[in-house]
Design an enzyme around this catalytic site. Structure first.
Site, PDB file in Angstrom:
ATOM      1  N   SER A 184      -2.962   1.468  -6.944  1.00  0.00           N
ATOM      2  CA  SER A 184      -2.174   0.944  -8.065  1.00  0.00           C
ATOM      3  C   SER A 184      -3.092   0.266  -9.071  1.00  0.00           C
ATOM      4  O   SER A 184      -3.968  -0.509  -8.694  1.00  0.00           O
ATOM      5  CB  SER A 184      -1.164  -0.089  -7.575  1.00  0.00           C
ATOM      6  OG  SER A 184      -0.337   0.480  -6.595  1.00  0.00           O
TER       7      SER A 184
ATOM      8  N   GLU B 235       8.587   4.684   9.302  1.00  0.00           N
ATOM      9  CA  GLU B 235       8.215   5.008  10.688  1.00  0.00           C
ATOM     10  C   GLU B 235       7.188   4.012  11.233  1.00  0.00           C
ATOM     11  O   GLU B 235       7.298   3.561  12.372  1.00  0.00           O
ATOM     12  CB  GLU B 235       7.652   6.439  10.748  1.00  0.00           C
ATOM     13  CG  GLU B 235       8.692   7.531  10.502  1.00  0.00           C
ATOM     14  CD  GLU B 235       9.158   7.634   9.049  1.00  0.00           C
ATOM     15  OE1 GLU B 235       8.415   7.164   8.137  1.00  0.00           O
ATOM     16  OE2 GLU B 235      10.251   8.178   8.801  1.00  0.00           O
TER      17      GLU B 235
ATOM     18  N   GLU C 114      -0.424  -8.149   2.724  1.00  0.00           N
ATOM     19  CA  GLU C 114       0.473  -7.115   2.206  1.00  0.00           C
ATOM     20  C   GLU C 114       1.857  -7.251   2.826  1.00  0.00           C
ATOM     21  O   GLU C 114       2.873  -7.143   2.148  1.00  0.00           O
ATOM     22  CB  GLU C 114      -0.096  -5.720   2.500  1.00  0.00           C
ATOM     23  CG  GLU C 114       0.799  -4.598   2.000  1.00  0.00           C
ATOM     24  CD  GLU C 114       0.149  -3.233   2.075  1.00  0.00           C
ATOM     25  OE1 GLU C 114      -0.614  -2.992   3.035  1.00  0.00           O
ATOM     26  OE2 GLU C 114       0.405  -2.405   1.196  1.00  0.00           O
TER      27      GLU C 114
ATOM     28  N   GLN D  22      -6.882  -2.330  -4.859  1.00  0.00           N
ATOM     29  CA  GLN D  22      -7.173  -2.249  -3.432  1.00  0.00           C
ATOM     30  C   GLN D  22      -7.461  -0.791  -3.084  1.00  0.00           C
ATOM     31  O   GLN D  22      -6.561   0.051  -3.185  1.00  0.00           O
ATOM     32  CB  GLN D  22      -5.950  -2.762  -2.669  1.00  0.00           C
ATOM     33  CG  GLN D  22      -6.045  -2.702  -1.186  1.00  0.00           C
ATOM     34  CD  GLN D  22      -4.660  -2.653  -0.550  1.00  0.00           C
ATOM     35  OE1 GLN D  22      -3.682  -2.311  -1.195  1.00  0.00           O
ATOM     36  NE2 GLN D  22      -4.582  -2.979   0.714  1.00  0.00           N
TER      37      GLN D  22
ATOM     38  N   SER E 195      -6.238   3.541   1.015  1.00  0.00           N
ATOM     39  CA  SER E 195      -5.729   4.843   1.478  1.00  0.00           C
ATOM     40  C   SER E 195      -6.596   5.993   0.968  1.00  0.00           C
ATOM     41  O   SER E 195      -7.208   5.904  -0.097  1.00  0.00           O
ATOM     42  CB  SER E 195      -4.312   5.070   0.974  1.00  0.00           C
ATOM     43  OG  SER E 195      -3.430   4.163   1.556  1.00  0.00           O
TER      44      SER E 195
END
Lengths: 405, 367
Positions: free
Chosen positions: A163, A374, A246, A128, A131
């Site tokens: 990953s 967060e 996810e 995937q 990011s």
């Protein structure tokens, strides 16, 4: 209240258990020494193939795309039974958990026919590509550029934390195709061939010493327009499908991670002047807190399962799982290592204390991966409790004109 | 897998919430705080008319014979509404009789407790720093009870008390009619001004033994579950107040709920509340099925619910700023109640220790 399976669930569980006993016999205990990457990949592929052939792959996926068309309860029962063993599964959790559901939700029939069966059988591995160095929690601010050039797109940019990119055949890639559109409206999603010219994968060595992640660089990589997922500019909507999966995939305590049981055993084995450390009040408080958190998450997930079992949607309560589990792992590991003093700092290979060292290192990553503590608190506050969102630049500002507040 | 309350319990919860929203709430708590009466007499009459004290009393003794799911949702709703009535105290005493009462004791007391003619209470504290597992000084000898129980929450309202007494095997129980001669009572100033406390003295008061030391341990486990639900209710109400305030109050041009320092604390209240609810449900199941995990599940429910309530009560007041610290504001009810719930059955530390003892046994059994 009843913790037992319905007769139908019990029958499926028995069937799964019998199949695992016959087919996973070599995985009933942890491997004597850790597998190298090549062996891990080979074993993972072989195991996925077995599941595929036996009808335990894509359990909840529609039959039309090669799945079994069963319920989430079936998937959960299979997962519960499978996780009692040490079979290698991690290679496919992203591909089959997130990427391929995105492909069959948004892809053309041709893409589905080309990619889904080979992913499900384990022949092709997926990653995937989301990011970027400047876009982690704020995924929609990615900058990897895709420009239209006739029947193909030309991709330039960099992804990170990918990953198994170094072992993947294909990936789903979110790009920015319009820098002058508002942030969420200039994105487009593609399938990309990880072996294509211009794709360069560099492993990242993590703090733990392992290399599960990669940086991926794209230099003039050509992607056919027919490999686009969803409309041009609809990439955010497509990405949300992936992220929704996810949230389902990233949840409870990682399989076989140390929990309160290990803390009890470690404390029992440590002598203080008067008695074992298990008698120390502060240690007992720590064990209690660890149990409350870990077992509370498990019980909370059972509440969600009960809803699924009735055919209802689970409530929002399961959103607490990862935020609780990761921090509990970290706190517990730190407390146990400190309790063991020198022996915890320089632990013997293969000991419980060494496992706790691994847990201490790994939990730091777990608090970040798949939604930071967060971000998850924001999600709970905003989606569950209905609090207003963070202060952000106006949503309709063109991406290339956004000024930080 | 059906890890959820029964449909009957959910229906009862809805009805109880509606009833108590109309009849109780912070206003009625304040009225009792300011009044001489130890509880809201008119509200108690209505609660009795609803049949709630009879929930767990078997039909043979004039009750509804309901399960633990129903008892737990009643506790949650009473906790939520801060209803100043001795319902939970009476339910505590009923559980003691159900666990340990002889047929004669049950026949004598259960119908009266079910009908609201008697108000019960379980009293173990003696004004010192002992936990409910430590030996009390109160003694029962030849049918005569001597000692002092204080502070007894709802002890000014009660007409019947189950008290702990010393025995060779640890704390055991006695049952005593508080109208008997030799019983003296006076108000005690304690932190919770709504659920008022009494000092109850026994000077050779006539009393009967109620079960044995093992029954007391079993009772504390059941009450740990029941009062975990009370704590969930109280924490839930405080959190709703904090949420409403965070969505309304403005500072620096923003609603304060937009700031992460505020919203993350509310998320933490939710997280602690959900963990506590999961353990409370497990406890309710273990109690209702008399499961071998009850010691573990009850202790976990207690620890998790005390943590959730303490945190939520403290942070709700904090999020309100100065106004939350005033006499007129409702924050104090939750803030004070957090300590009352803790004091009523032993602190978090005591129950964390009991939880670990249960876990050690389970680990040993598994090994």
């Amino acid at each position: 209240m009843d913790f037992n399976d319905t007769p139908e669930q019990a029958a499926y569980r028995a069937q799964v258990r019998a199949w695992l006993e016959a087919n996973a016999a070599e995985y009933l205990a942890p491997p004597e020494k850790p597998w190298g990457l090549d062996e891990f990949v080979a074993r993972s592929k072989a195991w996925q193939r077995k599941k595929y052939e036996a009808g335990y792959a894509g359990i909840t996926w529609p039959k039309a795309v090669g799945g079994q068309g069963l319920t989430p309860m079936h998937q959960i029962i299979f997962g519960q039974e499978e996780s009692r063993t040490y079979v290698p599964t991690g290679l496919y959790s992203i591909g089959l958990g997130m990427c391929i559901p995105t492909v069959f939700t948004h892809g053309t029939p041709e893409l589905i026919a080309r990619f889904v069966p080979k992913a499900l059988s384990g022949e092709e591995v997926w990653c995937q590509l989301f990011s970027e160095p400047v876009a982690g929690s704020d995924l929609a601010s990615i900058r990897t550029r895709a420009e239209c050039d006739g029947e193909a797109w030309v991709v330039n940019g960099q992804k990170v934390w990918t990953s198994f990119a170094h072992r993947s055949d294909f990936g789903i890639l979110v790009t920015r195709t319009d820098f002058s559109a508002p942030k969420h409206r200039g994105l487009t999603m593609f399938i990309v061939d990880m072996k294509a010219p211009g794709v360069e994968v560099r492993p990242i060595r993590q703090m733990s010493g392992a290399s599960d992640f990669n940086e991926v660089f794209f230099t003039d990589v050509r992607v056919p327009d027919s490999w686009r997922l969803g409309a041009v500019g609809d990439g955010w909507k497509v990405a949300l499908t992936t992220l929704m999966h996810e949230r389902l995939a990233v949840g409870g305590k990682p399989r076989h991670a140390p929990g309160w049981q290990m803390l009890i055993e470690v404390a029992r084995g440590i002598e203080t002047d008067s008695a074992s450390a298990l008698e120390r009040a502060d240690v007992r408080q720590r064990i209690a807190s660890t149990y409350i958190a870990d077992e509370g998450v498990k019980l909370t997930q059972m509440r969600a399962l009960s809803a699924l079992s009735r055919g209802a949607m689970p409530g929002p309560e399961q959103s607490i799982a990862k935020v609780v589990v990761a921090k509990t792992m970290q706190d517990m590991a730190a407390a146990a290592l400190d309790l063991a003093e020198s022996a915890g700092f320089a632990a013997e290979k293969g000991s419980d204390l060494e496992k706790l060292q691994q847990s201490y290192l790994w939990s730091a990553g777990l608090r970040i991966a798949g939604g930071t503590d967060e971000i998850l608190r924001n999600i709970i506050a905003e989606r569950v409790l209905g609090l207003p969102g963070d202060l952000r630049p106006p949503k309709d500002t063109p991406f290339n004109e956004i000024e930080p507040l | 897998m059906d890890f959820d309350l029964s449909d009957d319990a959910k229906t009862l919860r809805e009805a109880a919430r509606k009833f108590l929203e109309a009849e109780a709430g912070p206003k009625s708590a304040r009225a009792v705080m300011d009044a001489e009466a130890p509880h809201d007499v008119a509200l108690w009459a209505k609660v009795v008319a609803q049949g709630w004290p009879s929930a767990r009393v078997p039909e043979a003794h004039g009750g509804l014979g309901l399960g633990t799911d129903e008892a737990c949702v009643l506790a949650e709703e009473v906790g939520r509404s801060l209803a100043p009535v001795p319902l939970l105290a009476t339910m505590d005493a009923i559980e003691a009789l159900l666990i340990a009462g002889s047929e004669a004791q049950k026949a004598r007391w259960l119908p009266r407790l079910a009908a609201g003619e008697a108000i019960g209470v379980v009293a173990w504290g003696e004004g010192d720093s002992k936990s409910p597992a430590q030996m009390p000084a109160t003694r029962l000898e030849s049918g005569r009870l001597s000692g002092v129980k204080t502070p007894v929450q709802d002890g000014l309202s009660a007409t019947l008390a189950v008290v702990t007494v010393a025995s060779a095997d640890g704390p055991a129980m006695a049952i005593v009619d508080l109208a008997s001669e030799g019983v003296t009572r006076s108000p005690v100033e304690a932190l919770d001004l709504v659920r008022k406390s009494a000092r109850i003295g026994f000077d050779s008061a006539p009393a009967e033994p109620l079960g044995d030391a093992a029954d007391w341990v079993r009772l504390t486990e059941r009450l740990a579950v029941l009062h975990a639900w009370e704590a969930l209710g109280t924490a839930g109400a405080a959190m709703e107040m904090a949420l409403a305030y965070a969505k309304d109050r403005q500072a620096f041009g923003l609603r304060i709920g937009r700031y992460q320092a505020v919203k993350h604390r509310l998320a933490d209240m939710y997280i602690k509340g959900e963990l506590a609810r999961a353990h409370a449900m497990h406890g309710c199941w273990a109690w209702g099925t008399d499961a071998s995990e009850l010691a573990q599940a009850a202790a976990a429910a207690r620890v998790a619910s005390l943590e959730a309530l303490s945190f939520t009560a403290e942070e709700t007041l904090q999020l309100h700023g100065g106004i939350g610290f005033t006499w007129e504001h409702d924050c104090q009810f939750f803030y004070r109640r957090a300590r009352a719930v803790s004091a009523a059955l032993g602190s978090r530390a005591h129950w964390a220790d009991r939880l670990v003892r249960a876990l050690e046994q389970r680990n040993r059994a598994a090994a």
